[in-house]
Each structure stands twice: as structure tokens, then as C-alpha cells.
Design an enzyme around this catalytic site. Structure first.
Site, short mmCIF file in Angstrom:
data_model
loop_
_atom_site.label_atom_id
_atom_site.label_comp_id
_atom_site.label_asym_id
_atom_site.label_seq_id
_atom_site.Cartn_x
_atom_site.Cartn_y
_atom_site.Cartn_z
CE LYS A 1 -1.98 2.79 2.98
NZ LYS A 1 -2.02 3.94 2.05
CD GLU B 1 13.88 1.22 6.53
OE1 GLU B 1 13.59 2.01 5.54
OE2 GLU B 1 14.63 0.26 6.44
CB CYS C 1 13.62 9.64 6.68
SG CYS C 1 14.35 8.59 5.74
CD GLU D 1 10.34 13.36 10.17
OE1 GLU D 1 9.26 13.15 10.59
OE2 GLU D 1 11.30 12.80 9.54
P1 NDP Z 1 2.70 8.54 7.41
O1 NDP Z 1 3.27 7.78 8.45
O2 NDP Z 1 1.69 9.54 7.46
O3 NDP Z 1 2.23 7.29 6.20
C1 NDP Z 1 3.13 6.36 5.64
C2 NDP Z 1 2.19 5.28 5.28
O4 NDP Z 1 1.45 4.71 6.30
C3 NDP Z 1 1.12 5.82 4.24
O5 NDP Z 1 1.01 4.74 3.43
C4 NDP Z 1 -0.24 5.94 5.11
O6 NDP Z 1 -1.24 5.93 4.21
C5 NDP Z 1 -0.03 4.83 6.01
N1 NDP Z 1 -0.90 4.86 7.41
C6 NDP Z 1 -1.07 5.80 7.96
N2 NDP Z 1 -1.59 5.73 9.17
C7 NDP Z 1 -1.73 4.29 9.12
C8 NDP Z 1 -2.29 3.35 10.00
N3 NDP Z 1 -3.17 3.69 11.10
N4 NDP Z 1 -2.32 1.99 9.57
C9 NDP Z 1 -1.66 1.58 8.66
N5 NDP Z 1 -1.02 2.48 7.78
C10 NDP Z 1 -1.23 3.71 7.83
O7 NDP Z 1 4.07 8.91 6.74
P2 NDP Z 1 3.98 10.09 5.56
O8 NDP Z 1 3.53 9.48 4.12
O9 NDP Z 1 3.83 11.38 6.04
O10 NDP Z 1 5.89 10.10 5.24
C11 NDP Z 1 6.64 10.70 5.90
C12 NDP Z 1 7.38 10.01 7.10
O11 NDP Z 1 7.97 9.10 6.79
C13 NDP Z 1 8.35 11.09 7.73
O12 NDP Z 1 8.03 10.99 9.22
C14 NDP Z 1 9.63 10.48 7.38
O13 NDP Z 1 10.66 10.74 8.34
C15 NDP Z 1 9.29 8.95 7.21
N6 NDP Z 1 10.19 8.42 6.62
C16 NDP Z 1 10.99 7.37 7.20
C17 NDP Z 1 12.15 6.88 6.42
C18 NDP Z 1 13.14 5.87 6.98
O14 NDP Z 1 13.79 5.06 6.19
N7 NDP Z 1 13.30 5.90 8.52
C19 NDP Z 1 12.14 7.11 4.94
C20 NDP Z 1 11.13 7.86 4.41
C21 NDP Z 1 10.29 8.57 5.20
P3 NDP Z 1 -1.80 7.26 3.83
O15 NDP Z 1 -0.77 8.21 3.45
O16 NDP Z 1 -2.80 6.78 3.04
O17 NDP Z 1 -2.50 8.11 5.10
#
Ligand code: NDP
Length: 491
Positions: free
Chosen positions: A182, A258, A292, A394
Site C-alpha cells: 500500500k 523505518e 527522513c 520533524e
Molecule cells: P505516514 O506515517 O503518514 O504514512 C506512511 C504510510 O502509512 C502511508 O501509506 C499511510 O497511508 C499509511 N498509514 C497511515 N496511518 C496508518 C495506519 N493507522 N495504519 C496503517 N497504515 C497507515 O508517513 P508519510 O507518508 O507522511 O511520510 C513521511 C514520514 O516518513 C516522515 O516521518 C519520514 O521521516 C518518514 N520516512 C522514514 C524513512 C526511513 O527510512 N526511516 C524514509 C522515508 C520517510 P496514507 O498516506 O494513505 O494515510
């Protein structure tokens, strides 16, 4: 200007080897962040659709040939996926630029080739794996097998959608698991093609399924609670990681997270400033700061503070902010209206906290077709208080903060003074200091005199609230497998 007027796409779910509509016929919209133009209508997976995807993945795991296929055959199909990605790289890079707002050239030269390499690397790496043998005198022989776990939920964020999804899919498939993917609902375009690419590469139906939808109370949550899902590999925000851990707890799912970061980029007075500044600009503003690993807390030794500020500000002013589809663009918009509001709210927070604005802080002047895009100038603040919100939270946008320090001890205290621990960057010509700081900063990756250099064999993940577990090389293979020990009596 490149013509970005594109046909409105309909993005469907990919379940059991074919594109299908949402069972509730519910569609959501995706916009180009540079223009707000509507670019896609996406089928939102209902609970029934997630159920179908998970059951298809389960059937393909239990009954299909994938899990038991010779490793060399499985890996050659994964390598074929990588080849198809490279054959389609221009199309994929255009889509990524359209969807995420990142410069096309960066997607074309870096992210899409890296995505192909994620698959190729894990296929090659898997083929090189040996086994473990533990003889007990001449009486018994133990040998250990690493077997696939089952159905994996791969949930990815919007900042590097294709690259991050293949980073999970490579080891997931190489070890013989099946997947339900997803992507984030804001940026589903490139990831939506992974199912058809897998099919074209000869991967059996049901092994790679792609669903779309939102997080809580939607596709994401349905996946993380579904009884057929055995493991969850998630990249995203720390708060989402906490929610997913709770959702997966009832069925004891294996998790790898991550999560967020707020990296310290520490610049000592003996640093090679030419190199430190040019790389720190990348670390600050690449992908509009939506990385990130971004070096968003720039700790600068006070003896070089004035010089650093002048030169860093000068380098930031050279960045070309503009249309992501133009080859000359260095920085595009941030990803969505919601995210733009979040990022720009920190401009008020910074003012309230008495941060000194060094440069940026407003919408750039851009061509008229970009007038509604979610743009912010590369923005630099100076803040003496490392506990200020802009130094702790962040922001995930083109806003960085310079924090002065006097001594190595102080730099270390500031670097470690956050809840995050994904990575850090150290600039010094003093070898002993480079080692000392690298050992004492509590983060999963430390870059010394460089940034964003990745060896896919190395462990990747975060300390503290930046993650759970490690991926990369054998760490990924271990996550996606169960170890089984077999003990044989020799007499
Ligand atoms: P989110 O946590 O908002 O979303 C990530 C994914 O999780 C999306 O597909 C989202 O769906 C889904 N999601 C959200 N809520 C739920 C839930 N309750 N249950 C299951 N799935 C869920 O992150 P962002 O998309 O805003 O991305 C940015 C974040 O990602 C930053 O914090 C960044 O630091 C982190 N990141 C970390 C990396 C690493 O390697 N450590 C690399 C890249 C990013 P939907 O968007 O449809 O809500």
C-alpha cells in the site's frame, strides 16, 4: 517548459494478477503538487478488497510455485522486474515528478535506477547466501534453513514512493514471501504499476498485490489487522508506527519500522567547508527537505559561524526552485496542501520562538502555471536554543535550523538531545574526533564527511523513536524469514 498537461488517470487495485475496481466504487483524487491540477482518480480499497488481496497473497504463498521455486529461478524473475523498470524509467520518472513534485531529473538519474537496483541487489544477494551448520561431535548434525514467513504488508510513505517500496519488495520476494503493497494515498502512481511489472516479469499471480487507500480506518489499518498478514514492513511517521504496532499486536505480527528523523549535521571548525557546504545544501533541501535522512539541524562551531552562514545562504540562493518537469529545476514544491500547511506553520512557530530568519520564509516568485503550487523558498533559521520546536520536530520540508555550539561535548549533547536517532553527519578533518563522535551519537547511520552514501549490504534503521529493527543486506533477509533448525542423529 515541459508540457505536464496529462490525461486524467484511473488507478485501479492490482489483486491476484489483474487490475480490479474498488468493490464499493469509491475513488479518491490525486493532484499535481506543482499546479494543483487533478492527475488521477484512484480506486480506494474497501475491507473486502483488502481481504481479497490478502487471501490471494496467502493462496499464492501456500499453494503457488513461488515459495518452493528454485532460488535461481525466483531471483531471475526479480532481476527481470528490475530490467523492466529500467526500460520504463523515463515514464516512471515523469510520473514520480508529477505525483510527488520532485525534479524529474533526480527521479530519472537517481531514484528510478536505485529502485531497479533494490530488486537486482536482493536477487543477487539472495543467490549468494549459504547456510549454517552446527555439528555436535560426530553424533548429531544441526543445519539451519531460513524460510519465508508468509504474507507481507508493505506500507510506504509519499516522499520516495517507488524507491522505498522496492527496497522492501526486493528482499520480500527474494526470500519467497508474497506481498500486499500500500503506497501513500497522496502518491500512488508509480507504485500502482508494480503489480503489472511483476506479472510481465513472470512472477505468478497473487505474489504481488497493490492496494490503495488511506491509513487509519481504511486500507492501511485493514492490512495491519488482517489475520492473513504475517509481517509488516512500514516506513513512515513515528506516530503511525506506534498505531501500527498496536494494530498488529493482537495477531502478533512481525514488524520492521523505518520512522522519522531529525538528523544533526555537525560542522566543526576544521571541516573542509567547501565540501561541507555543498553537501549540506543537498542534505537540507533535496526533495524539498522531504527526506527522513535530511540534515535539518545544522550544528556549527561558533568560530566559523559567520562564514558558514554567509556561504550556506549564498549556496541556498543558487538553488533553482521551479517546475519539477524542467531539467534545470533543483527543488520543487512540497507534496500536498495538507503538508504545505504543516510545513509553513513552522514559519510562525519559528518567529514565536525568536528564531532569526537568515533567508527564505516565503513563497518564491514563479511562472504563472505554478502560482497555485505548494512552494516555499529554501528557508534557513538561526536558533541558539536546541530545544526550540524547530530544532526538535520533524518539519519534513525546506526549512533548516543552524544551531551554534562551542565545544565537542556541547555538539554531542545537542546531537543526542532529540527523540530521534535515524542518522547524523559529521564534518571534521580530525580522525580521532570523527571516530569519537561517530561512536557517541545515538543514531543508526553516521556519515563522516559525506551524506546519503548507501551500501545496500549495510544495516539501515534508527535508534530511539526512529525505528524498530534494521533492513539492508542480511538484516532484510532475516526479517523476511523464519530460521528453522534441523537436528539429525548421525549414529
Ligand atoms: P505516514 O506515517 O503518514 O504514512 C506512511 C504510510 O502509512 C502511508 O501509506 C499511510 O497511508 C499509511 N498509514 C497511515 N496511518 C496508518 C495506519 N493507522 N495504519 C496503517 N497504515 C497507515 O508517513 P508519510 O507518508 O507522511 O511520510 C513521511 C514520514 O516518513 C516522515 O516521518 C519520514 O521521516 C518518514 N520516512 C522514514 C524513512 C526511513 O527510512 N526511516 C524514509 C522515508 C520517510 P496514507 O498516506 O494513505 O494515510
Amino acid at each position: 517548459m515541459v508540457n505536464t498537461q496529462t490525461k486524467l488517470r484511473e488507478v485501479k487495485l492490482f489483486i491476484n494478477g489483474e487490475y480490479v475496481d474498488s468493490s464499493t466504487n469509491s475513488l479518491f483524487e490525486v493532484k499535481n503538487p506543482a499546479t494543483q491540477e487533478l492527475i488521477a482518480k484512484v480506486h480506494e480499497a474497501s475491507f473486502e478488497d483488502i481481504d481479497s488481496a490478502c487471501l490471494a497473497a496467502r493462496k499464492a504463498f501456500e499453494e503457488g510455485p513461488w515459495r518452493t521455486m528454485p532460488v535461481s529461478e525466483r531471483c531471475s524473475k526479480i532481476r527481470r522486474m528490475a530490467e523492466i523498470i529500467l526500460e520504463r524509467k523515463e515514464e516512471l520518472a515523469r510520473l514520480e515528478a508529477l505525483d510527488v513534485g520532485k525534479p524529474f531529473q533526480v527521479a530519472l538519474e537517481n531514484e528510478i535506477p536505485r529502485a531497479a537496483n533494490n530488486l537486482k541487489f536482493f536477487a543477487d544477494f539472495m543467490e549468494q547466501q549459504g547456510g549454517e551448520v552446527y555439528p555436535m561431535d560426530d553424533n548429531f548434525l544441526n543445519y539451519t534453513r531460513y524460510e519465508p514467513v508468509g504474507v507481507a504488508a508493505l506500507i510506504t510513505p509519499w516522499n520516495l514512493p517507488f524507491m522505498l517500496t522496492t527496497w522492501k519488495l526486493g528482499p520480500c520476494l527474494a526470500t519467497g514471501n508474497t506481498a500486499v503493497i500500500k503506497p501513500a494515498e497522496t502518491t500512488p502512481l508509480t507504485v500502482s504499476l508494480l503489480g503489472e511489472i511483476a506479472k510481465e516479469a513472470g512472477i505468478p499471480d497473487g505474489v504481488v498485490n497493490v492496494v490503495h487507500g488511506f491509513g487509519a480506518q481504511s486500507a492501511g489499518q485493514y492490512m495491519t489487522t488482517h489475520p492473513e498478514v504475517d509481517l509488516i514492513s512500514f516506513t513512515g511517521e513515528t506516530t503511525t508506527g506506534k498505531a501500527i504496532m498496536k494494530s498488529g499486536a493482537d495477531s502478533l505480527k512481525k514488524v520492521s519500522f523505518e520512522l522519522g528523523g531529525k538528523a544533526a549535521n555537525i560542522i566543526f571548525e576544521d571541516a573542509n567547508l567547501d565540501k561541507a557546504i555543498s553537501v549540506s545544501i543537498q542534505a537540507a533541501f533535496m526533495n524539498s527537505g522531504q527526506v527522513c535522512l535530511a540534515g535539518s539541524r545544522i550544528l556549527v562551531q561558533r568560530t566559523i559561524l559567520d562564514e558558514f552562514i554567509e556561504r550556506f545562504k549564498g549556496a541556498a540562493s543558487q538553488l533553482v526552485v521551479g517546475d519539477p518537469q524542467d531539467a534545470s529545476t533543483n527543488m520543487g514544491p512540497v507534496v500536498s496542501e495538507e503538508h504545505y500547511k504543516k510545513v509553513t506553520s513552522y514559519l510562525d512557530i519559528a518567529t514565536y520562538e525568536n528564531s532569526q530568519l537568515i533567508s527564505g520564509g516565503k513563497r518564491p516568485e514563479l511562472a504563472s502555471h505554478l502560482s497555485t503550487g505548494y512552494y516555499l523558498e529554501p528557508t534557513i533559521y538561526l536558533q541558539e536554543n536546541p530545544n526550540a520546536r524547530i530544532c526538535q520536530e520533524e518539519i519534513f520540508g525546506p526549512i533548516v535550523t543552524i544551531i551554534p555550539f562551542d565545544t565537542e561535548e556541547e555538539a554531542l549533547r545537542i546531537a543526542n538531545g532529540t527523540d530521534y536517532g535515524l542518522n547524523a553527519v559529521v564534518w571534521t578533518e580530525n580522525l580521532q574526533r570523527a571516530h569519537r563522535i561517530s561512536h557517541d551519537v545515538r543514531a543508526g547511520t553516521i556519515w563522516v564527511n559525506c551524506w546519503f552514501v548507501r551500501d545496500l549490504r549495510a544495516p539501515f534503521g534508527g535508534f530511539k523513536k526512529s525505528g524498530v529493527g534494521r533492513e539492508g543486506g542480511h538484516h532484510s533477509l532475516e526479517f523476511f524469514t523464519e530460521a528453522k533448525n534441523i537436528c539429525i542423529a548421525l549414529k
